[in-house]
Design an enzyme around this catalytic site. Sequence first.
Site, PDB file in Angstrom:
ATOM      1  N   GLU A   1      -9.084  -1.892   6.323  1.00  0.00           N
ATOM      2  CA  GLU A   1      -7.898  -2.040   7.159  1.00  0.00           C
ATOM      3  C   GLU A   1      -8.291  -2.167   8.622  1.00  0.00           C
ATOM      4  OE1 GLU A   1      -5.284   1.430   7.411  1.00  0.00           O
ATOM      5  OE2 GLU A   1      -3.595   0.074   7.629  1.00  0.00           O
TER       6      GLU A   1
ATOM      7  N   GLN B   1       0.857  -1.184   0.000  1.00  0.00           N
ATOM      8  CA  GLN B   1       0.000   0.000   0.000  1.00  0.00           C
ATOM      9  C   GLN B   1       0.891   1.231   0.000  1.00  0.00           C
ATOM     10  OE1 GLN B   1      -1.842   0.398   3.740  1.00  0.00           O
ATOM     11  NE2 GLN B   1      -3.290   1.970   3.130  1.00  0.00           N
ATOM     12  N   GLY B   2       0.633   2.176  -0.897  1.00  0.00           N
ATOM     13  CA  GLY B   2       1.426   3.402  -0.977  1.00  0.00           C
ATOM     14  C   GLY B   2       0.562   4.610  -0.682  1.00  0.00           C
TER      15      GLY B   2
END
Lengths: 306, 386
Positions: B245, B127-128
């Site tokens: 998340e 994940q960026g």
Amino acid sequence: MDVSPTPLQDALREQARGFLETSASPTWGELAELGWTGVSLDEAVGGAGLGLLEEAVLHEEAGRATLHAPFWSTMRLVSFLPEADRRLVAAGEASWTLADGPLVPDLDTATHVAVIGGDTVWELTGAAREVLATTDATRPLGVVVGGDVSRPLFPSELLPALRARSLVTLAFEALGVGTRALELAIGHARARHQFGRPIGAFQAVSHPLADAHVELELARSLAWWAAWAVEEGDPLSGCAVASAKASAADAAVVACERAIQTLGGAGFTWESPLSRLYKRALGIRSFEASGEQLRAEVAAHVLDAD
Amino acid sequence: MDFRDSREEAVFRAELRDWLEAFLPDALRDHPGAVSTTDLELRRAWSRALHEAGFAGLTWPVAFGGRGLSPRHQAIAYEEEVRAGAPPHVGVIGIGMAGPTIIAHGTEAQQARFLSPILSAAEIWCQGFSEPDAGSDLAAVRAAGRLERDRLVLDGQKVWSSSAHVADRCLLLVRSDPSSSGRAGLTMVLLDLRSPGVDVRPLRQLTGEAEFNEILLESVEVPLGDVLGDVGGGWEVAMTTLLHERGTLGLALVARLDAQVRRLVALARERGATPLQRDAVARAWIEVQALRITGQRSLDALERSGAPGPEGSILKLRWSEASQQVTALALELLGTDAQLLPPNAPYGGLWPLQQLRSRGSSIEMGTSEILRSILAERVLGLPRSR
């Protein structure tokens, strides 16, 4: 697995809250008419035939309203009483308190007193009652002097089961107290403006309230688990009721203290509803066993059992 | 209300327990969990086996290769994995975050291209989102995605990207409108980390391990077919990712905390504990039970509404604090022995490593401060603080 309140539990809560909001100090007869006193008793003795999970909802609402009635004192005891006595409680014609220590709750309101004598729990009759001045005036403590053990009620070997019910119902009462205090704090933090903003916009105010919410919700999880475990005779029920009472009582006290701080001077007045809630929370924390004692029981189970 | 598995849940639990017992390789038993380059292929093979047995993507729709099961089954799977000492599927970010986001916002072509390799561990995702100047304040993202004809050209820097050093693809948030600020003008891309101009640099953390990385982007070309959602619609896509998340991953964290508290209990029994330490052990045990049941309550809410609610923040917040308290207590029980590193350290140096690691727990996946603000604003209804 299904750990949500049932529609029946939700309906009971709604009815109880509605009633207590309009009727500040109901009589025992009124509570019986609503079905409170027989909620978890068999239909054969005039009860509603529901369980501890439903009774729990009423304890939470009683805490929320700091109910001045021998509800907790009676309900922790009633399921162990002889059939005729259960019938009288369900009908609202009798209420009880158990003298399991020198200081006895609800002597100003309970019609009957039970006392532990050796291997039997007896009814105590003819005793002089002295109600003492106590911090929480909505559940005063007192002493009984003299009297006779007139009638055996149930064997003392049932006292651990009675204690489990005492702890879990106190946990629910504490949740009602703490949740109400938090609601008052939230309402104030939204409405009260300082420095041109609602004070709830300051994280120094809002984060402690978020923590109070978290602690109450975690305690709520434990309380439901404990009520279920007692009802099912789960092997972990001893740990569950100790965990629930320790956590809920602490969470309620802390929620009240944070609410008092949030309301500032107004929260510190005698007239504030927080005054009653806080004193009830402190009373609950002191009843039966402190958090420290209860955690020692949990530690013994976790660390010493084979 | 019933705190036991339903009959169907019990069957699923037994099926998975038996399968793990039979097929978990010894080399992976009691694996610490973090992915390293040294055992990557072993972890991939294990994850592929999980997938082939039908235990990957439990909550994904059947149409996308999942099992279409409830989040409660996912929670059971976390518990059984921990019980068996099995590491999680290597594509935990793909399965838990990137995949659900692609299912929610992807085109048919994107779903056909990307979802299956996530489950089979053929492609690992990272994940960026975070940048040096955009951490808790995600809307401050500055990495540029310049629109040029049929492609976006990326320039900028991402940081704290877990697993990027072993990943093939990155769910990456960039600013596609250079004149925009805040939540507008952001775009989500499905970046191929093998693209020219991508430089992944592992960052060594407090523990000495390198679980996270910085990602440098220099004139990286991304075809528009790899944009997820609309150009300019990246904020909405990112919110889907973050909900997932904090939604179900909280349950995995609680399952791991449960195992950690069991080890703490064993340590306290072995070394002996003072009354104050016994109180702290009891607090930890009680906290795990409370978090476990609160997780189950949040699953009920999830099943009713279909989306994880902000209540999931409770699990993440308290898990991080509990893991800090539990590991600190373990260090106290160990005394000066806790200073030793392998090969002389007791328990292979597990406790000092986990204690150091726990300081990251209250920072990653939303800091404790951000989580308290989420609870205050979205659950309690207090006014926004910013």
